[in-house]
Design an enzyme around this catalytic site. Structure first.
Site, short mmCIF file in Angstrom:
data_model
loop_
_atom_site.label_atom_id
_atom_site.label_comp_id
_atom_site.label_asym_id
_atom_site.label_seq_id
_atom_site.Cartn_x
_atom_site.Cartn_y
_atom_site.Cartn_z
N LYS A 1 -33.44 72.80 35.62
CA LYS A 1 -34.09 74.10 35.52
C LYS A 1 -34.03 74.75 36.89
CE LYS A 1 -37.79 71.93 33.98
NZ LYS A 1 -38.18 72.74 32.83
N ARG A 2 -34.36 76.04 37.00
CA ARG A 2 -34.39 76.66 38.32
C ARG A 2 -35.34 75.89 39.24
NH1 ARG A 2 -31.62 81.63 39.21
NH2 ARG A 2 -32.66 81.58 41.23
N LYS B 1 -34.46 72.39 23.98
CA LYS B 1 -33.08 71.92 23.85
C LYS B 1 -33.03 70.39 23.90
CE LYS B 1 -31.58 75.89 26.57
NZ LYS B 1 -31.32 76.25 28.00
N THR C 1 -37.68 76.68 27.64
CA THR C 1 -36.76 76.50 26.50
C THR C 1 -35.91 75.26 26.71
OG1 THR C 1 -35.26 78.07 27.55
CG2 THR C 1 -36.62 78.91 25.75
N HIS D 1 -43.10 87.78 30.10
CA HIS D 1 -42.52 86.46 30.32
C HIS D 1 -43.24 85.60 31.34
CE1 HIS D 1 -38.78 86.36 27.96
NE2 HIS D 1 -38.86 87.68 28.05
N LYS E 1 -42.55 74.53 39.04
CA LYS E 1 -41.91 73.58 38.12
C LYS E 1 -42.02 72.14 38.62
CE LYS E 1 -38.55 76.95 36.24
NZ LYS E 1 -38.60 76.84 34.77
C1 LIG Z 1 -32.21 76.67 28.93
C2 LIG Z 1 -31.76 77.02 30.30
C3 LIG Z 1 -32.70 77.36 31.29
C4 LIG Z 1 -34.19 77.36 31.04
O1 LIG Z 1 -34.70 76.08 31.34
P1 LIG Z 1 -36.27 75.80 31.53
O2 LIG Z 1 -36.35 74.33 31.65
O3 LIG Z 1 -36.94 76.31 30.30
O4 LIG Z 1 -36.69 76.51 32.76
C5 LIG Z 1 -32.25 77.67 32.56
N1 LIG Z 1 -30.94 77.65 32.85
C6 LIG Z 1 -30.00 77.31 31.93
C7 LIG Z 1 -28.57 77.28 32.34
C8 LIG Z 1 -30.38 76.99 30.64
O5 LIG Z 1 -29.44 76.68 29.73
#
Ligand SMILES: *Cc1c(COP(=O)(O)O)cnc(C)c1O
Length: 808
Positions: A543-544, A655, A651, A355, A549
């Site tokens: 995101k985190r 979305k 991901t 990952h 990032k």
């Molecule tokens: C989809 C999702 C992530 C992943 O987000 P990235 O932008 O790909 O880092 C992290 N936390 C939650 C709650 C999510 O639904």
């Protein structure tokens, strides 16, 4: 299935029998529990039948082992998948109830940190919906990912005791518990046939108790299982000795330490927390999962020598890579297979997903710790390593010098990724670029050794949750145009391409976005008190929080726009609302400083009358799955701005694309695949490429201080952090300032700044032409079908697991 009136009746009956209440006196929690119970009833039979069907037909099974499953809520998706969502919502409304506030009673199951855990949850949904005999195996943490509160701009972590009220979807299966052993000594004796028998002395015994959660397929009567393991004291030790006070306290201590194994989720995303308890969790998960697999396989009459014909195991990152020695142990010590037989089966069964290539995430455990905690497992790892290195020396003389970089045990550490690669038949990356980087750079030595093992499986998301469920407005407009086939065949979303010049369709889709923004604006008003302009660009980064990032790049852009408006108050700027959601690992100092900075910038920008509603900065606290579900349908712009090469896939990008947001992003992870699909005119790409980033790391040639001295905008922003407008006596961002300038900006925030600002200007221009923007938005939804996890799971099934869907 049911009419609204029938469902209403059912609900009132449940309330009476389960809660002893009439609907009038029931609160939302009572109603929630009654609905959950109705759903349970309608699942139970299919759950049993699914299991029996797999057994009777002796189906090949796949087990997905993961330390994390970021499930969120299940009520709406279970209702939807059973075909009860609309009738239930209608019945609730007719009873004078707000369906959403009933469904919102469910506490998020936050058993994961971020993308990796959410991926595992999407995969479960797709496996069930596509009728694959696939199950999840994880840990039933008593505390999930911490709840984030912001106090005076600072993150504070509260424990997430999600089991406070009984979890509606789980079933305890105490009679299927298993024993796990830690520590002690290993003794070997020769059996009569000359083989060795291993016994343990003074080992600590822990009971692994399974809790099953049903995974409901989309309207197909399939119900698979997510099995979550809980650590308990074995029964024979559970009696509290009453003969002496000190023994009593000792006993309580012991019980507490056993239960700690499934006590909490480690809150570190993409970084290693090298504590003994974490290693215990990993072995606890792996040992219970694999013992359970062997038990079920044998109960169904399978011959152990043919295990690989009926079983596949996918390990999600290196966290469960002790599966390699644990399967070897069980096959040799319990099933009495030879090393060679056991090794053949182990490598045929196991497959590993990588990952990340971030060095801080590379799992390594000190030899001493592994040896003391898992003595028999350590012996086996040692033997795997010996045989592997011997093989390298004799069979690959050209690679002798590489042995220190390939050895599983090196520098007194066990290298978990190396263990996982050697012990599996498949190693996959999670997006095209990521897999290429693994092959060409990070794992090039292993790639030269085992080119046949390496393959790509670009991540995906379940379009049922992330479009159909969370954005009903858009889903309906789409179905109206192209029919409902996209729900079972998401690639059919491409039928929307034809509508990108259809005025009525564009209008309808635009209207939905506007309504979703209105709903989010109300949520923002309610939670933060900030009033936002519903006609502004909703610019979203959720995101985190991680330096790679680059939330910092986003903030620098905000400060830059603020400065421009202050210099020239009549500047004709397209209004924007910047929306952030992000948790920082509790020990990650820089990440917490960045959260503080977002709040500080927000407090200045949001209050400034010169700015008005042209710029607003909103930080929504406690970002989790349920919050994501509320933000994503309202996003106009999706910020995917990681330093190129650092984000394995992402991901969140998928979305938001699916929900019609346009991406501003670097050529990183799956952004590249998004660009390849929608074409360069429907995405905003900026910044260094991964090759350029790599070249700077390898050869130097970048100096952050030069940019500080030559770019006035950058100097002004950094000086503001250092004590000017964005610093004060109480709040200073000197550490951020020094970190960037004196560690030479390791994530290239300053280097990419100009390109980012220029590209954001293109975004502004584009947004001023609503029809053009809407066209681009529709193209994004239209090409998002590839990113359904259904596609990803089909690829895993056919390339790695050799699995076909179960016939009905
Ligand atoms: C989809 C999702 C992530 C992943 O987000 P990235 O932008 O790909 O880092 C992290 N936390 C939650 C709650 C999510 O639904």
């Amino acid at each position: 299935m049911y009419t609204t009136t029938e469902f209403q009746q059912l609900l009132e009956d449940k309330l009476r029998r389960k809660r002893g209440k009439e609907i009038k006196e029931a609160d939302d929690k009572d109603v929630y529990e009654a609905v959950a119970s109705i759903v349970q009833d309608s699942i139970t039979e299919d759950w049993l039948e699914t299991r029996q069907r797999y057994e009777k037909r002796n189906e090949r099974q796949i087990y997905y082992i993961s330390m994390e499953f970021l499930i969120g809520r299940l009520m709406e998706s279970n209702l939807m998948n059973c075909g009860l969502l609309d009738v239930c919502s209608d019945a609730l409304r007719q009873l004078g109830r707000d369906p959403e506030s009933v469904y919102n009673q469910e506490h998020d199951a936050g058993l994961g940190n971020g993308g990796l855990g959410r991926l595992a949850a999407c995969f479960l949904d797709s496996m069930a919906s596509l009728k694959y005999a696939g199950h999840g195996s994880g840990i039933r943490y008593r505390y999930g990912l911490f709840e984030q509160r912001i106090i005076h701009g600072n993150q504070v972590e509260l424990p997430d005791y999600w089991l406070k009220e009984a979890y509606a979807w789980e079933t305890r299966k105490a009679n299927e518990s298993l024993k796990i052993y830690f520590g002690g000594e290993v003794h070997s004796h020769a059996r009569a046939d000359g083989s060795l028998e291993f016994t343990y002395k003074h080992a600590d015994e822990v009971l692994a108790v399974p809790y099953d959660v049903p995974i409901v397929g989309y309207r197909n009567n399939v119900v698979n299982t997510l099995r979550l393991w809980s650590a308990e004291l074995p029964e024979h030790e559970a009696e509290i000795p009453g003969d002496s006070e000190s023994r009593y306290y000792h006993h309580l201590d012991h019980m507490h330490s056993v239960e700690q194994i499934s006590g909490f989720l480690y809150p570190d995303d993409s970084s290693l927390e090298g504590r003994e308890l974490r290693l215990k969790q990993q072995y606890f998960l792996v040992s219970s999962t694999i013992q359970n697999i062997l038990r079920e396989y044998k109960a169904n009459g399978g011959s152990i020598r043919e295990l690989h014909k009926k079983t596949a195991i996918q390990i999600n990152d290196t966290h469960p890579s002790l599966a390699v020695p644990e399967l070897m142990r069980l096959l040799m010590d319990e099933e009495r297979l030879s090393w060679e037989e056991a090794w053949k089966i182990t490598t045929a069964v196991l497959a590993y997903t990588n990952h990340t290539t971030l060095s801080e995430a590379l799992e390594k455990w000190p030899v001493d710790l592994v040896q003391q905690l898992l003595p028999r497992i350590f012996m086996i790892i040692n033997e795997i390593n010996e045989r592997f290195c011997r093989g390298l020396w004799f069979d690959h003389p050209d690679m002798r010098l590489d042995i220190p970089h390939l050895a599983i045990i090196a520098d007194d550490q066990v290298h978990m990724a190396r263990l996982a690669i050697v012990g599996s038949h498949s190693v996959n990356g999670v997006a095209h670029l990521h897999t290429e980087i693994l092959k060409k750079r990070e794992m090039n030595r292993f790639y030269r050794l085992y080119p046949e093992k390496f393959n790509n499986k670009t991540n995906g998301i379940t379009h049922r949750r992330w479009l159909l469920q969370v954005n009903r407005g858009l889903a309906d407009v789409v179905t109206e145009a192209i029919g409902p086939q996209w729900i079972s065949q998401p690639q059919k979303l491409s039928g929307l391409v034809r509508y990108s010049n259809d005025a009525a369709f564009l209008e309808a889709a635009g209207q939905v976005k506007q309504e979703n923004k209105k709903v989010l604006a109300e949520l923002i008003q309610k939670r933060t008190g900030i009033h936002v302009n519903e006609n502004s660009i909703f610019d979203v980064q959720i995101k985190r929080l991680h330096e790679y990032k680059r939330q910092l790049l986003n903030i620098f852009h905000i400060i830059h726009l603020y400065n421009e408006l202050k210099d020239n108050p009549s500047l004709d700027l397209t209004p924007r609302t910047f929306i952030f959601g992000a948790k920082a690992a509790p020990g990650y100092y820089m990440a917490k400083e960045i959260i503080k900075l977002v709040h500080h910038v927000a407090s200045i920008v949001n209050e400034d009358p010169v700015i008005g509603d042209r710029l607003k900065v909103v930080f929504l606290e406690n970002y989790n799955v349920s919050l994501a579900e509320k933000i994503i349908p309202a996003a106009d712009l999706s910020e995917q701005i990681s330093t190129a090469s650092k984000e394995a896939s992402g991901t969140g990008n998928m979305k938001m694309m699916m929900n019609g947001a346009l991406t501003i992003g670097t050529l990183d992870g799956a952004n590249i695949e998004i660009k390849d699909l929608v074409g360069p005119s429907n995405i905003f790409i900026f910044g260094l490429s991964s090759e350029e980033v790599h070249r700077y790391y390898a050869e130097g040639g970048y100096n952050a201080k030069d940019l500080y001295h030559t770019d006035e905008r950058i100097r002004r922003i950094l000086d503001q952090l250092h004590g000017g407008e964005f610093g004060s006596q109480e709040i200073e961002f000197k550490d951020l300032f020094y970190h960037i300038l004196y560690h030479n900006d390791p994530y290239f925030v300053l280097k990419d700044f100009d390109s980012y600002v220029v590209t954001q200007e293109l975004v502004e221009q584009a947004y001023r032409d609503p029809r053009h923007w809407q066209k681009m938005s529709v193209a994004n939804t239209a090409y998002s079908g590839k990113f359904s996890s259904d596609r990803t799971i089909h690829e895993y099934a056919s390339d790695i697991w050799k699995l076909t869907p179960v016939r009905s």
